[in-house]
Write a protein that holds these residues in place. Structure first.
Motif, PDB file in Angstrom:
ATOM      1  N   MET A   1      42.337 -77.019 -66.693  1.00  0.00           N
ATOM      2  CA  MET A   1      43.330 -75.975 -66.715  1.00  0.00           C
ATOM      3  C   MET A   1      44.141 -76.008 -68.002  1.00  0.00           C
ATOM      4  N   LYS A   2      44.177 -77.168 -68.651  1.00  0.00           N
ATOM      5  CA  LYS A   2      44.901 -77.264 -69.912  1.00  0.00           C
ATOM      6  C   LYS A   2      43.960 -77.631 -71.040  1.00  0.00           C
ATOM      7  N   GLY A   3      42.658 -77.374 -70.838  1.00  0.00           N
ATOM      8  CA  GLY A   3      41.670 -77.705 -71.856  1.00  0.00           C
ATOM      9  C   GLY A   3      41.620 -76.678 -72.970  1.00  0.00           C
ATOM     10  N   ARG A   4      40.791 -76.980 -73.964  1.00  0.00           N
ATOM     11  CA  ARG A   4      40.593 -76.041 -75.071  1.00  0.00           C
ATOM     12  C   ARG A   4      39.122 -76.068 -75.466  1.00  0.00           C
ATOM     13  N   LEU A   5      38.665 -75.003 -76.046  1.00  0.00           N
ATOM     14  CA  LEU A   5      37.286 -74.887 -76.489  1.00  0.00           C
ATOM     15  C   LEU A   5      37.057 -75.819 -77.675  1.00  0.00           C
ATOM     16  N   ILE A   6      36.043 -76.667 -77.570  1.00  0.00           N
ATOM     17  CA  ILE A   6      35.717 -77.593 -78.645  1.00  0.00           C
ATOM     18  C   ILE A   6      34.530 -77.097 -79.441  1.00  0.00           C
ATOM     19  N   LEU A   7      33.530 -76.557 -78.755  1.00  0.00           N
ATOM     20  CA  LEU A   7      32.293 -76.157 -79.416  1.00  0.00           C
ATOM     21  C   LEU A   7      31.666 -75.002 -78.662  1.00  0.00           C
ATOM     22  N   GLU A   8      31.187 -74.036 -79.393  1.00  0.00           N
ATOM     23  CA  GLU A   8      30.374 -72.967 -78.841  1.00  0.00           C
ATOM     24  C   GLU A   8      29.087 -72.975 -79.651  1.00  0.00           C
ATOM     25  N   GLN A   9      27.961 -73.286 -79.005  1.00  0.00           N
ATOM     26  CA  GLN A   9      26.701 -73.508 -79.709  1.00  0.00           C
ATOM     27  C   GLN A   9      25.575 -72.680 -79.099  1.00  0.00           C
ATOM     28  N   LYS A  10      24.863 -71.932 -79.941  1.00  0.00           N
ATOM     29  CA  LYS A  10      23.672 -71.214 -79.496  1.00  0.00           C
ATOM     30  C   LYS A  10      22.457 -72.108 -79.733  1.00  0.00           C
ATOM     31  N   PHE A  11      21.509 -72.091 -78.802  1.00  0.00           N
ATOM     32  CA  PHE A  11      20.291 -72.870 -78.949  1.00  0.00           C
ATOM     33  C   PHE A  11      19.166 -72.158 -78.219  1.00  0.00           C
ATOM     34  N   ASP A  12      17.924 -72.531 -78.548  1.00  0.00           N
ATOM     35  CA  ASP A  12      16.771 -71.823 -78.004  1.00  0.00           C
ATOM     36  C   ASP A  12      15.893 -72.684 -77.101  1.00  0.00           C
ATOM     37  N   LEU A  13      16.367 -73.821 -76.689  1.00  0.00           N
ATOM     38  CA  LEU A  13      15.593 -74.737 -75.861  1.00  0.00           C
ATOM     39  C   LEU A  13      15.859 -74.454 -74.380  1.00  0.00           C
ATOM     40  N   GLU A  14      14.790 -74.287 -73.593  1.00  0.00           N
ATOM     41  CA  GLU A  14      14.958 -74.196 -72.151  1.00  0.00           C
ATOM     42  C   GLU A  14      15.273 -75.592 -71.659  1.00  0.00           C
ATOM     43  N   TYR A  15      16.490 -75.797 -71.176  1.00  0.00           N
ATOM     44  CA  TYR A  15      16.974 -77.137 -70.902  1.00  0.00           C
ATOM     45  C   TYR A  15      17.031 -77.443 -69.405  1.00  0.00           C
TER      46      TYR A  15
ATOM     47  N   ARG B   1      30.519 -80.138 -84.464  1.00  0.00           N
ATOM     48  CA  ARG B   1      30.759 -79.014 -85.388  1.00  0.00           C
ATOM     49  C   ARG B   1      29.620 -78.006 -85.322  1.00  0.00           C
ATOM     50  N   GLY B   2      28.602 -78.295 -84.500  1.00  0.00           N
ATOM     51  CA  GLY B   2      27.498 -77.367 -84.315  1.00  0.00           C
ATOM     52  C   GLY B   2      26.312 -77.598 -85.240  1.00  0.00           C
ATOM     53  N   ASN B   3      26.306 -78.679 -86.000  1.00  0.00           N
ATOM     54  CA  ASN B   3      25.191 -78.977 -86.897  1.00  0.00           C
ATOM     55  C   ASN B   3      24.073 -79.663 -86.121  1.00  0.00           C
ATOM     56  N   LYS B   4      22.861 -79.129 -86.226  1.00  0.00           N
ATOM     57  CA  LYS B   4      21.725 -79.750 -85.560  1.00  0.00           C
ATOM     58  C   LYS B   4      21.339 -81.008 -86.320  1.00  0.00           C
ATOM     59  N   ARG B   5      21.333 -82.140 -85.614  1.00  0.00           N
ATOM     60  CA  ARG B   5      21.011 -83.428 -86.239  1.00  0.00           C
ATOM     61  C   ARG B   5      19.575 -83.858 -85.970  1.00  0.00           C
ATOM     62  N   PHE B   6      19.001 -83.410 -84.838  1.00  0.00           N
ATOM     63  CA  PHE B   6      17.670 -83.869 -84.475  1.00  0.00           C
ATOM     64  C   PHE B   6      17.051 -82.897 -83.479  1.00  0.00           C
ATOM     65  N   THR B   7      15.771 -82.631 -83.663  1.00  0.00           N
ATOM     66  CA  THR B   7      15.014 -81.859 -82.683  1.00  0.00           C
ATOM     67  C   THR B   7      13.581 -82.382 -82.686  1.00  0.00           C
ATOM     68  N   TYR B   8      13.027 -82.549 -81.487  1.00  0.00           N
ATOM     69  CA  TYR B   8      11.667 -83.085 -81.404  1.00  0.00           C
ATOM     70  C   TYR B   8      11.103 -82.822 -80.012  1.00  0.00           C
ATOM     71  N   THR B   9       9.790 -82.656 -79.962  1.00  0.00           N
ATOM     72  CA  THR B   9       9.073 -82.552 -78.697  1.00  0.00           C
ATOM     73  C   THR B   9       8.105 -83.727 -78.615  1.00  0.00           C
ATOM     74  N   PHE B  10       8.281 -84.559 -77.615  1.00  0.00           N
ATOM     75  CA  PHE B  10       7.447 -85.738 -77.407  1.00  0.00           C
ATOM     76  C   PHE B  10       6.218 -85.384 -76.562  1.00  0.00           C
TER      77      PHE B  10
END
Length: 82
Positions: free
Chosen positions: A1-15, A40-49
């Motif tokens: 109730m007293k929180g704030r938005l930290i990050l809004e991130q768009k992504f394309d992975l079905e999670y 900050r919304g910077n992608k650091r890693f993406t991989y499909t195993f």
């Protein structure tokens, strides 16, 4: 109730899971794929195993990660290029 938005991130992975790792990176994943983002919304890693991912654990350093999978464990160390 007293929180704030930290990050809004768009992504394309079905999670199937979204969470914050111990070192503060946003982790978005499904059975075999993972994406890691900074707060900050910077992608650091993406991989499909090839195998199913059971868990992702932050390692001893800010850039170390352990991927626990079916039949194996992989250690990933990211480059320091923030």
């Amino acid at each position: 109730m007293k929180g704030r938005l930290i990050l809004e991130q768009k992504f394309d992975l079905e999670y199937t899971d979204i969470g914050i790792l111990q070192n503060g990176l946003l982790c978005i994943r499904n059975e075999k794929s993972v994406q890691l983002y900074t707060m900050r919304g910077n992608k650091r890693f993406t991989y499909t195993f090839d195998r199913s991912i059971y868990d992702i654990i932050s390692g001893s350093g800010q850039l170390d990660y352990w991927f626990i999978m079916s039949g194996e464990t992989n250690r990933i160390k990211l480059k320091d290029d923030f």
